[in-house]
Design a protein around this motif. Structure first.
Motif, mmCIF file in Angstrom:
data_model
loop_
_atom_site.group_PDB
_atom_site.id
_atom_site.type_symbol
_atom_site.label_atom_id
_atom_site.label_comp_id
_atom_site.label_asym_id
_atom_site.label_seq_id
_atom_site.Cartn_x
_atom_site.Cartn_y
_atom_site.Cartn_z
ATOM 1 N N ALA A 277 38.809 46.736 48.402
ATOM 2 C CA ALA A 277 39.973 47.782 49.030
ATOM 3 C C ALA A 277 41.433 47.145 48.711
ATOM 4 N N LEU A 278 41.095 46.068 50.219
ATOM 5 C CA LEU A 278 42.062 45.293 49.959
ATOM 6 C C LEU A 278 42.712 44.287 48.388
ATOM 7 N N GLY A 279 41.390 43.980 48.349
ATOM 8 C CA GLY A 279 41.933 43.432 46.931
ATOM 9 C C GLY A 279 42.677 43.751 45.851
ATOM 10 N N VAL A 280 42.580 44.592 45.573
ATOM 11 C CA VAL A 280 42.691 46.013 44.272
ATOM 12 C C VAL A 280 44.674 46.020 44.670
ATOM 13 N N LEU A 281 44.515 46.065 46.212
ATOM 14 C CA LEU A 281 46.163 46.519 46.671
ATOM 15 C C LEU A 281 46.913 45.509 46.064
ATOM 16 N N ASN A 282 46.629 44.048 46.446
ATOM 17 C CA ASN A 282 46.996 42.542 46.629
ATOM 18 C C ASN A 282 47.266 42.389 45.105
ATOM 19 N N GLY A 283 45.735 42.978 43.989
ATOM 20 C CA GLY A 283 46.293 42.310 43.214
ATOM 21 C C GLY A 283 47.381 43.502 42.762
ATOM 22 N N GLY A 284 46.862 44.448 42.897
ATOM 23 C CA GLY A 284 49.191 45.097 42.334
ATOM 24 C C GLY A 284 50.227 44.800 43.029
ATOM 25 N N ARG A 285 50.236 44.278 43.575
ATOM 26 C CA ARG A 285 50.585 43.181 44.354
ATOM 27 C C ARG A 285 52.118 42.444 44.058
ATOM 28 N N PRO B 255 46.636 41.557 36.145
ATOM 29 C CA PRO B 255 46.134 42.421 34.806
ATOM 30 C C PRO B 255 45.084 42.920 35.459
ATOM 31 N N SER B 256 44.783 45.157 35.225
ATOM 32 C CA SER B 256 44.467 46.000 34.856
ATOM 33 C C SER B 256 42.736 45.123 34.840
ATOM 34 N N ARG B 257 42.098 44.772 33.837
ATOM 35 C CA ARG B 257 41.177 43.915 33.690
ATOM 36 C C ARG B 257 40.386 43.034 35.509
ATOM 37 N N HIS B 258 41.337 42.170 35.326
ATOM 38 C CA HIS B 258 41.419 42.014 36.949
ATOM 39 C C HIS B 258 40.849 42.726 37.862
ATOM 40 N N LEU B 259 41.732 43.811 37.876
ATOM 41 C CA LEU B 259 41.978 44.178 39.168
ATOM 42 C C LEU B 259 40.242 45.742 39.044
ATOM 43 N N ALA B 260 39.931 45.722 37.551
ATOM 44 C CA ALA B 260 38.427 46.234 37.891
ATOM 45 C C ALA B 260 37.697 45.037 37.855
ATOM 46 N N ALA B 261 37.549 44.244 37.802
ATOM 47 C CA ALA B 261 36.589 43.391 38.222
ATOM 48 C C ALA B 261 36.409 43.403 39.670
ATOM 49 N N ILE B 262 37.075 43.528 40.112
ATOM 50 C CA ILE B 262 37.700 43.254 41.744
ATOM 51 C C ILE B 262 36.484 44.764 42.420
ATOM 52 N N GLY B 263 37.669 45.446 41.422
ATOM 53 C CA GLY B 263 36.171 46.804 42.194
ATOM 54 C C GLY B 263 34.757 46.810 42.089
ATOM 55 N N ALA B 264 34.762 46.718 40.747
ATOM 56 C CA ALA B 264 33.662 46.687 40.578
ATOM 57 C C ALA B 264 32.690 45.638 41.214
ATOM 58 N N VAL C 3 35.689 36.615 45.478
ATOM 59 C CA VAL C 3 35.790 36.635 43.945
ATOM 60 C C VAL C 3 37.153 37.445 43.915
ATOM 61 N N VAL C 4 38.043 38.155 45.118
ATOM 62 C CA VAL C 4 39.427 38.271 45.145
ATOM 63 C C VAL C 4 39.495 36.911 44.923
ATOM 64 N N LEU C 5 39.285 36.176 45.658
ATOM 65 C CA LEU C 5 40.243 35.067 45.932
ATOM 66 C C LEU C 5 40.074 34.200 44.192
ATOM 67 N N ALA C 6 39.560 34.418 43.774
ATOM 68 C CA ALA C 6 39.283 33.522 42.827
ATOM 69 C C ALA C 6 40.127 33.958 41.540
ATOM 70 N N PHE C 7 39.873 35.955 41.771
ATOM 71 C CA PHE C 7 41.252 35.518 40.696
ATOM 72 C C PHE C 7 42.920 36.026 41.527
#
Length: 143
Positions: A40-48, A52-61, A97-101
Motif C-alpha cells: 500500500a505504501l509502495g503504490v502510494l509512493n509510486g504515484g507520488r 508507470p502503472s505497470r510498476h504500480l501493478a507489480a508492487i501491488g501484485a 520490490v518497492v525499493l527496486a522500482f
C-alpha cells in the motif's frame, strides 16, 4: 559560445503534487505491518513519484503474493510465532520490490532539489491498520 555538452542534464524543477517518501523507509512499516502495508505504501509512493502503472501493478501484485505466502504459512503450521515471522519476512521482501522500482526515480527527485516527506504518521497507520487487517483475514480464512 553555448555548447549543449556543458548544460546540466538534471534541472531544478518544482515537484508536482505531494513529495514522495524515502523508499528505504518503507522497510519499517513493512517489517511491523506485513506485505499489505508495504504494498500500500509502495503504490502510494509510486504515484507520488509518477511511476508507470505497470510498476504500480507489480508492487501491488508483490504485496498480494506476499500475503498469499503468509496465508500458506498460517495454514501449514500451528502457533502464532511462525505466522508472525512469515509476515516480517514477506513484508521485507515486498519492501525490496518497492525499493527496486523506486530507487532511481527517488534519486532523480532529490537531485532536482526535492525534499522527501515524513513517513512517520502514514507508516504507523499502515503498520497498525494492515497488521490488524491481515490478522483478521488469517483468522477468518485459515483458523
Amino acid at each position: 559560445m553555448q555548447d549543449e555538452l556543458f548544460s546540466p542534464t538534471i534541472r531544478e524543477q518544482p515537484a508536482p503534487g505531494k513529495p514522495p517518501w524515502r523508499p528505504e523507509s518503507i522497510l519499517y512499516p513493512a517489517f511491523f505491518g506485513g506485505p499489505l502495508a508495504a504494498a500500500a505504501l509502495g503504490v502510494l509512493n509510486g504515484g507520488r513519484l509518477a511511476l508507470p502503472s505497470r510498476h504500480l501493478a507489480a508492487i501491488g501484485a508483490a504485496g498480494l503474493v506476499g500475503f498469499g505466502a503468509r496465508l500458506t504459512v498460517a495454514a501449514a503450521v500451528d502457533g502464532n510465532a511462525p505466522v508472525r515471522f512469515g509476515a516480517m519476512i514477506a513484508g521485507i521482501l515486498v519492501s525490496l520490490v518497492v525499493l527496486a522500482f523506486q530507487r532511481k526515480p527517488f534519486r532523480s527527485y532529490t537531485y532536482r532539489g526535492g525534499e522527501p516527506a515524513s513517513l512517520v504518521g502514514p507508516g504507523i497507520a499502515a503498520a497498525i491498520g494492515f497488521g490488524v487487517l491481515e490478522a483478521i483475514l488469517i483468522l477468518v480464512l485459515v483458523r
